[in-house]
Motif scaffolding. Sequence first.
Motif, PDB file in Angstrom:
ATOM      1  N   UNK A 130      64.216   5.049  11.323  1.00  0.00           N
ATOM      2  CA  UNK A 130      64.773   3.734  11.651  1.00  0.00           C
ATOM      3  C   UNK A 130      65.406   3.082  10.427  1.00  0.00           C
ATOM      4  N   UNK A 131      64.852   3.335   9.229  1.00  0.00           N
ATOM      5  CA  UNK A 131      65.451   2.774   8.018  1.00  0.00           C
ATOM      6  C   UNK A 131      66.825   3.384   7.759  1.00  0.00           C
ATOM      7  N   UNK A 132      66.969   4.693   8.004  1.00  0.00           N
ATOM      8  CA  UNK A 132      68.289   5.291   7.867  1.00  0.00           C
ATOM      9  C   UNK A 132      69.260   4.673   8.871  1.00  0.00           C
ATOM     10  N   UNK A 133      68.812   4.513  10.110  1.00  0.00           N
ATOM     11  CA  UNK A 133      69.673   3.928  11.139  1.00  0.00           C
ATOM     12  C   UNK A 133      69.912   2.444  10.909  1.00  0.00           C
ATOM     13  N   UNK A 134      69.131   1.823  10.019  1.00  0.00           N
ATOM     14  CA  UNK A 134      69.386   0.429   9.678  1.00  0.00           C
ATOM     15  C   UNK A 134      70.788   0.269   9.093  1.00  0.00           C
ATOM     16  N   UNK A 135      71.256   1.296   8.379  1.00  0.00           N
ATOM     17  CA  UNK A 135      72.619   1.247   7.862  1.00  0.00           C
ATOM     18  C   UNK A 135      73.628   1.090   8.981  1.00  0.00           C
ATOM     19  N   UNK A 136      73.396   1.802  10.088  1.00  0.00           N
ATOM     20  CA  UNK A 136      74.295   1.704  11.234  1.00  0.00           C
ATOM     21  C   UNK A 136      74.203   0.330  11.879  1.00  0.00           C
TER      22      UNK A 136
END
Length: 406
Positions: A130-136
């Motif tokens: 989810x932290x990686x997808x926070x960029x999106x």
Amino acid sequence: MPLALLALAIGAFGIGTTEFVIMGLLPQVAGDLGVSVPTAGLLVTGYALGVMIGAPIMTALGTRISRKNMLMLLMGLFIVGNAISAVAPVFAVMLIGRVVASLAHGAFFGIGSVVAAELVAPEKKAGAISLMFTGLTVANVVGVPLGTFVGQSAGWRVTFLIVAALGVVGLAGVAKLVPDLPKPEGVRLRHEVAAFKNPQVLLAMAMTVLGFGGVFAAITYIAPMMTEVSGYADSSVTWLMVLFGLGMVAGNLTGGRFADRRLMPMLFTALGGLAVVLALFTVAAPNKIAAAVAVFLIGALGFATVPPLQKRVLDYAHGAPTLASAVNIGAFNLGNALSAWLGGIVISAGYGYTAPNAVGAVLAAAALVLAFVSQRLEHRSGPVAAPSRRPATGRAATPDAEAVPH
């Protein structure tokens, strides 16, 4: 959480910006290139199909090189595609540029999800994803509204030049911060393909297609819907996209937190709520306040499904997760393409700009049905339990840490 997750989030920010910014610029692009708004919607469909097709192909091509090097190559492809879009003289070239950029999307998020999960302890996998997808999602709070404003003020071509520059920053971040993790031994392409024999993997992907299709049925045509039906000015589309982005951030972080605890209840809540909100949005769109609330909730409920669905695929394809993870990202975009196409059909048929919301409600409800089917199947066969391992952080994994919650 490792600093390398920041680099993955930077790349996700650039990719998220280019994926979603086109929705706030459809009227401008359509007018400049001499096509209708439904035809311009093919830029969304084409991008989504490119992600779906490119995810397995690019991931398969990357099986012979390290994941870090593949992530860097994908960011390079992303930069080229957006540069083509920025200088496109006609609609066909613009569509080609979108497809080229899209080829990097699925594999980047798919490989990035695997890398993110390897960097943390097993019980924190969904949180790392989810932290990686926070960029999106942050892209929809900052990148997309800014890109929409720039596109409406200085022209949409400038927006895509800025997006290409974001890709350069993402490439530098991956090169600097992501560790060069060794490839897992003994895993070949045939092992990756074998993961698709698991019905739970296929069910998760089907939920992804239908659930996210519900989101994009509404959001693809958000600009004409808000201006023509809700009565907002063109300039208001920017802050409405900010509202959608804030919902995405909230939903993504909430989904990541609860997916590590109670995965299936999180899915039931998000998909059921999404179906209800989309159905209500169909009749409430003429009310400005109700429309704004619906835009936020669609972003929140839609993106609350991302970490649990991605984690579910990783859990059930734990022996060889890279291809399955990438294809699941492609499934998100198959849902985007399907809903954008269906939305264009109902608009062209004369049902109005709110009709795609009804299409989205049906898609989300279908995803909810599959979620119940998946849980029933899991209760019969029992949850998967992947072999324990020592994560990259050096912390020992507990024997049952990767059991799928239910």
